[in-house]
Design a protein around this motif. Structure first.
Motif, PDB file in Angstrom:
ATOM      1  N   ALA A  90       1.206   6.921   7.125  1.00 30.50           N
ATOM      2  CA  ALA A  90       0.983   6.046   5.979  1.00 30.50           C
ATOM      3  C   ALA A  90       1.699   4.712   6.160  1.00 30.50           C
ATOM      4  O   ALA A  90       1.154   3.647   5.827  1.00 30.50           O
ATOM      5  CB  ALA A  90       1.461   6.727   4.695  1.00 30.50           C
ATOM      6  N   GLU A  91       2.914   4.741   6.713  1.00 33.07           N
ATOM      7  CA  GLU A  91       3.668   3.507   6.934  1.00 33.07           C
ATOM      8  C   GLU A  91       3.039   2.679   8.052  1.00 33.07           C
ATOM      9  O   GLU A  91       2.974   1.443   7.975  1.00 33.07           O
ATOM     10  CB  GLU A  91       5.126   3.822   7.270  1.00 33.07           C
ATOM     11  N   VAL A  92       2.558   3.343   9.095  1.00 37.23           N
ATOM     12  CA  VAL A  92       1.886   2.652  10.185  1.00 37.23           C
ATOM     13  C   VAL A  92       0.662   1.910   9.648  1.00 37.23           C
ATOM     14  O   VAL A  92       0.420   0.746   9.977  1.00 37.23           O
ATOM     15  CB  VAL A  92       1.452   3.652  11.285  1.00 37.23           C
ATOM     16  N   ILE A  93      -0.104   2.573   8.791  1.00 40.29           N
ATOM     17  CA  ILE A  93      -1.316   1.969   8.225  1.00 40.29           C
ATOM     18  C   ILE A  93      -0.964   0.772   7.353  1.00 40.29           C
ATOM     19  O   ILE A  93      -1.626  -0.276   7.414  1.00 40.29           O
ATOM     20  CB  ILE A  93      -2.113   3.025   7.427  1.00 40.29           C
ATOM     21  N   ARG A  94       0.087   0.869   6.562  1.00 41.78           N
ATOM     22  CA  ARG A  94       0.483  -0.262   5.709  1.00 41.78           C
ATOM     23  C   ARG A  94       0.856  -1.474   6.564  1.00 41.78           C
ATOM     24  O   ARG A  94       0.497  -2.617   6.242  1.00 41.78           O
ATOM     25  CB  ARG A  94       1.649   0.143   4.801  1.00 41.78           C
ATOM     26  N   LEU A  95       1.593  -1.219   7.655  1.00 38.96           N
ATOM     27  CA  LEU A  95       1.982  -2.326   8.527  1.00 38.96           C
ATOM     28  C   LEU A  95       0.758  -2.926   9.218  1.00 38.96           C
ATOM     29  O   LEU A  95       0.638  -4.145   9.356  1.00 38.96           O
ATOM     30  CB  LEU A  95       2.994  -1.857   9.570  1.00 38.96           C
ATOM     31  N   LEU A  96      -0.177  -2.082   9.645  1.00 41.88           N
ATOM     32  CA  LEU A  96      -1.377  -2.576  10.312  1.00 41.88           C
ATOM     33  C   LEU A  96      -2.209  -3.436   9.371  1.00 41.88           C
ATOM     34  O   LEU A  96      -2.819  -4.424   9.797  1.00 41.88           O
ATOM     35  CB  LEU A  96      -2.211  -1.401  10.835  1.00 41.88           C
ATOM     36  N   GLU A  97      -2.248  -3.094   8.097  1.00 43.96           N
ATOM     37  CA  GLU A  97      -2.987  -3.896   7.124  1.00 43.96           C
ATOM     38  C   GLU A  97      -2.382  -5.299   7.017  1.00 43.96           C
ATOM     39  O   GLU A  97      -3.104  -6.296   6.919  1.00 43.96           O
ATOM     40  CB  GLU A  97      -2.987  -3.214   5.761  1.00 43.96           C
ATOM     41  N   VAL A  98      -1.056  -5.381   7.037  1.00 48.00           N
ATOM     42  CA  VAL A  98      -0.392  -6.683   6.988  1.00 48.00           C
ATOM     43  C   VAL A  98      -0.662  -7.458   8.279  1.00 48.00           C
ATOM     44  O   VAL A  98      -0.992  -8.651   8.260  1.00 48.00           O
ATOM     45  CB  VAL A  98       1.124  -6.514   6.774  1.00 48.00           C
ATOM     46  N   ARG A  99      -0.544  -6.769   9.399  1.00 41.50           N
ATOM     47  CA  ARG A  99      -0.746  -7.426  10.689  1.00 41.50           C
ATOM     48  C   ARG A  99      -2.175  -7.918  10.863  1.00 41.50           C
ATOM     49  O   ARG A  99      -2.413  -8.898  11.579  1.00 41.50           O
ATOM     50  CB  ARG A  99      -0.397  -6.457  11.822  1.00 41.50           C
TER      51      ARG A  99
END
Length: 240
Positions: A90-99
């Motif tokens: 879930a944290e990886v996905i949140r960061l990828l959305e920002v990136r």
């Protein structure tokens, strides 16, 4: 060289976590380089690189003749993404959305402003990634250097600082996506990421901001899609 860089990255993350957790509060003196090297079983070169990065990010300050201390400003650096966080989908996905948005525009600026030195740094990082493709840790460190080279090519220090802050956490752990997958799947993944990176560099070399933006967005969208599908599958598995 690559091994030293990855070890310094790992040590930086560990020292950063001790500062953010309050174990090493503002004003506290860091252990000496010798003490850290012995405790972590690494060379003093690795320690110097990790501590220098803490200083560069304003988390520590050297006082001549006294040592290195946690800076008073460290308490205000609330935003953080730890290595432990990156073990959670879930944290990886949140960061990828920002990136997805940040890196698309970053690539566009890089295409408009890059120098020959920037191009050399990007291609060097890609060569490093290819040479250590079988080593996920070293490959992630080279991947992070690739994105850092794009940040520098924007000639915008804020992009550089943001990407440097994320460091190796910029790259989702490969084993998170490829766990239990055969060697063929791992090789196919590495080749796909290589092609995506090459497309970004090609557009930047040609000074094509639109093409660079599209290539970077495609690269990030692919990664986001892969990890979103994995997360959905994990949720279904837990519910069944």
């Amino acid at each position: 060289m690559t091994k030293t860089v990855s070890m310094a990255d790992a040590l930086f993350v560990k020292l950063e976590a001790r500062i953010r957790s309050g174990e090493l509060p503002p004003g506290a003196r860091l252990p000496t380089q010798k003490e850290i090297a012995e405790e972590e079983r690494v060379s003093r070169t690795v320690v110097r690189e990790a501590v220098a990065r803490l200083e560069a990010q304003g988390m520590a300050v050297a006082r001549q003749g006294s040592g290195v201390f946690v800076s008073d400003e460290a308490r205000y650096q609330a935003f953080q993404i730890t290595r432990q966080d990156m073990g959670e989908l879930a944290e990886v996905i949140r960061l990828l959305e920002v990136r997805l948005s940040v890196e698309a525009e970053m690539a566009a600026f890089a295409a408009a402003r890059r120098t020959l030195t920037d191009i050399s740094a990007m291609r060097g990082a890609l060569r490093d990634m290819a040479s250590v493709a079988e080593d996920p840790v070293a490959s992630a460190a080279a991947d992070a250097r690739f994105h850092a080279a794009i940040a520098r090519a924007t000639q915008n220090e804020t992009f550089v600082r943001l990407i440097d802050f994320l460091g190796v956490r910029l790259v989702p752990p490969r084993n998170l996506y490829l766990r239990d997958q055969p060697a063929e799947a791992q090789r196919a993944y590495v080749e796909k990421v290589r092609a995506e990176h090459e497309a970004i560099v090609d557009a930047i070399v040609r000074m094509n901001p639109v093409g660079a933006r599209d290539a970077a967005r495609h690269h990030m969208q692919e990664s986001l899609s892969r990890h979103t599908e994995l997360n959905e599958a994990a949720n279904i598995s837990r519910e069944s």
